[in-house]
Motif scaffolding. Sequence first.
Motif, PDB file in Angstrom:
ATOM      1  N   PRO A 168       0.811  -1.224   0.000  1.00  0.00           N
ATOM      2  CA  PRO A 168       0.000   0.000   0.000  1.00  0.00           C
ATOM      3  C   PRO A 168       0.841   1.269   0.000  1.00  0.00           C
ATOM      4  O   PRO A 168       0.401   2.316  -0.460  1.00  0.00           O
ATOM      5  N   TYR A 184      -4.932   3.074   6.916  1.00  0.00           N
ATOM      6  CA  TYR A 184      -5.393   3.749   5.700  1.00  0.00           C
ATOM      7  C   TYR A 184      -6.882   4.056   5.768  1.00  0.00           C
ATOM      8  O   TYR A 184      -7.509   4.364   4.773  1.00  0.00           O
ATOM      9  N   ARG A 242      -9.332   6.657   7.294  1.00  0.00           N
ATOM     10  CA  ARG A 242      -9.353   7.988   7.887  1.00  0.00           C
ATOM     11  C   ARG A 242     -10.616   8.150   8.716  1.00  0.00           C
ATOM     12  O   ARG A 242     -11.730   8.097   8.194  1.00  0.00           O
ATOM     13  N   ARG A 259      -9.717   3.545   2.617  1.00  0.00           N
ATOM     14  CA  ARG A 259      -9.117   3.237   1.317  1.00  0.00           C
ATOM     15  C   ARG A 259      -8.151   2.059   1.423  1.00  0.00           C
ATOM     16  O   ARG A 259      -7.258   1.894   0.580  1.00  0.00           O
ATOM     17  N   THR A 260      -8.314   1.234   2.437  1.00  0.00           N
ATOM     18  CA  THR A 260      -7.374   0.155   2.710  1.00  0.00           C
ATOM     19  C   THR A 260      -7.134  -0.731   1.492  1.00  0.00           C
ATOM     20  O   THR A 260      -5.997  -1.082   1.180  1.00  0.00           O
ATOM     21  N   MET A 320      -5.153   1.326  -1.969  1.00  0.00           N
ATOM     22  CA  MET A 320      -4.007   2.213  -1.858  1.00  0.00           C
ATOM     23  C   MET A 320      -3.089   2.141  -3.077  1.00  0.00           C
ATOM     24  O   MET A 320      -2.497   3.147  -3.475  1.00  0.00           O
TER      25      MET A 320
END
Length: 941
Positions: A360, A395, A397, A414-415, A418
């Motif tokens: 990532p 990742y 937020r 957004r894991t 990335m």
Amino acid sequence: MIKTVTAFQSLVSKLQRGADMWKKRISVRSLTVGMCLLGSFPLFAQKKPLDHDVYDGWQRIAVPALSPDGTFLSYQINPQEGDGTLYIRNNKRKKTITVARGYKAQLTDKGLYAVCLVKPLFKQTRQAKIKKKKADDMPMDSLAIINLQTGNIKRFAHVRSYELGKYADRAVAFSVKDTTLIPKKDRKKKDVGYPTLIYHFATGKTDTLRHVDRYAMNKQGTVLAYVSQYKKNNTTLRAYDILSGKSVLIGDTLAYYSLPKFNETGTQMLYLQSADTLSSGSKHCSLHRYTLGQDGAEKLAEPTPGGCPDGWGINENSQPTFSQNGKNIFVGIAPYIAPDDTTLHSFETASLDIWNWDAPMLPPAEKANLKELKKKNCLTVYNNGRLIPMTTSMYDRIRFVDRGNADYVLSLDRTGNMVETQWSYQTSVNVSLVELSTGKRISVVKGQVTNVTASPGAKYVAWFDLTSSQWMAYDVATGRTRNLTAGMKVNFWDEEDDHPMLKEPYGEAGWTAGDRALLVYDQYDLWRIPMNGGKPVCLTKGKGRENNRVYRFLNLKDSDDPIAIAPSETMLLTVFDKISKKNGFSKTNLSGNLKDLTLEGWAQSVVRKARNSNTYAYLRGNFDHPNDLYVTTNDFATQQKLTSINPQQKDYNWGTVELVHWNAFDGTRLDGLLYKPEDFDAGKKYPVMIYFYEKNSDGLYKYIEPQPSWSIINIAFYTSRGYLVFVPDIVYKAGLPGESAYNCIVSGAQQLARKPWVDAGNMAIQGQSWGGYQVAYLITRTNMFKAAGAGAPVSNMTSAFGGIRWGSGNSRQGQYEEGQSRIGHNLWEAPELYISNSALFKLPNVETPVLIMHNDADGAVPWYQGIEMFMGLRRLGKPAWLLQYNKEEHNLKERRNRKDLSIRLQQFFDYELKGAPQPAWMKTGLPILRKGQYYGYEKAE
């Protein structure tokens, strides 16, 4: 005629010796006749051109701040280099207190006192730097405490910092380096920490705390929490009651205590403690809460609390905090970092980075963000003796809703996407609400969405859907999603955006009270969109679209004010006229009662409002007038000017600016700015500098102060010295950034060249970064320019596409596919576009002398891009120079280098366009053996 000329020259000589003598010896009428006869001769009143010596003394206003009731206004007037002054004005009495070199001022809540730091004299600091003194031996700040009723000032020397609570009006705490304030019997040879003093405003009494390492005051100014360190690994945590003068010991048995975080009412504190003494790795911390007045603190969580992943826990970077209402407690968790293995030695172990194709984050990004990564935590909520993770992905937020008061937090995860951020600015995001009490997730939407916002009461989540170009909202109670803007006759996406990507929205202004409506913008107006399906209301009555004016909410809410906009609240709006480029203010409310307040040929900025009154302070200026400080108490009906900075400007030939229009080669109507010297004479011909970067015409009324160049020409400097400066807007077509620049810039330059007062044979172009790229491209496309300046130019898009922005560690691919470079395809889909838009492959066409600046620590555009361009031109025998400032970034930071660049830019363009002598550096460079001793500014032999 010869006698007349001689007589007039003699008269001019006399006039230059003084205006008083002139008044006695000659009438205005006779002078006018002389001017008519011999207008070509210089008169005594002729203004000077700006030079490089003016920069340091040019002033600007900084950090204006109002007391809550608007009575007092503090601000600084600072030269660019040297000693500034702090001013504190009583707006009612119209009296002003000055503090030489004052800064970081804070007014007490009731407006009785002000506190500020005072810098040492500039010349003292300069001398200390010359003598290469160590940081601990540099001249130090002092503290000034100002009685605003009497004007008396109390000073303390050798001050390191100070703390004054937002609503404090009793005392100020400050740390000093002067250990003589501690009784000699209590001093040790190697004291740890510094004395901290508490000065009581009303009595002048000063209390002293010893060995203080860190300290913080609550907002009310009643309690000071501080960590004392008597020797390494021996710390204590105390709370000092400022009213009683008593100190309460909270902890003294461990090696580490974090500085406590107060709740909003100042009655409780959260802090971390740890027994770890190792200098590397993570500290294993426990979370504690202390309530003022209690005998001891309460442990809330162990270093490895239940519910956390294995190997995770609370560390020294976990930053515990209260929600604004104090009901929720948050703290971070992260994987523990093991301490360094002291049995291993660097000269015996491998040193490498491994780049994994599906990682990532790649090593350059990890290195660039190393400090942040070490501090990064995943948010948890304390609930009945346990911590509930809101996420365990770095990742994901997490955002507070209503400053942490709501029952949910908002997750933008957004894991799983990335890797896509390498080439896309609009990757898919998984939006959820996370319940504080359980950690349960409510899935809201997954896809290409932006501007995600939860209503203060967490009843709704709204977002802009990039694929449908519509505002959407999710109803938490029903689980339904509704299109908020379907069927409306205006667009809410940026209609003028020319990037090859899904169109972004104009944005949102916030929520109304009770979660009733979302406020969003179209191109011109502000809309209230009800959440119950009711009819949208234009709060600006459609006047924006009707009059080509852009209305935007200027949110001046205090950090303690409710986030939601109440029905009774007046909303201050900025106004911008897209045709005339004028700026102003209007006001409206949730009922749409619009009232225009002002619209004028000035630019306003740094607007501040008194918390409890209708007093506004702001900066106001335009190209002719510096940004002075103004106040208004009647909604801008009258605007009171308080300052008149830079009076010396009147002594210099300045300039004028006008809005110009032309058609690009493809027929597109364009705007631009044309700057002329103040003494412009239509009977003369002027050389032209052309500067560009995207669109700048909206800044028609922007003040441009003379200052050393960060990377571009200073427009005021060049107009003052007899140049015209043309700043054209550029409109782009996807896949054709270079030709788009040619279409807009060259068409404008050709139209300008038709003017009888333009020296068409002496026109030059200059730009930095994206502007530098366009300069590089244009000189391969046309030879109409006499000279060119390209700062940090991308010359080869094929190599730049695969490069890294070293400042962030991120890939440059997204910039080319969707971003500023506007290619719209990747390198393998359209290699011909990357080649055709690259100057490198067309360098044989270049006939224009070019000055390149590209610095070896550039974190945005890889340094090798400038090198590729220079080496190509050198190989082809083309006149080119490369300025490489050592250890400098994309735009220059060091003032000494900025001054140097300013001189070289002027010398280069004056030589090429005005026929000035060639400077030595252009002919011989700077020999490495004379580096730091010789700069080559003088005339070449």
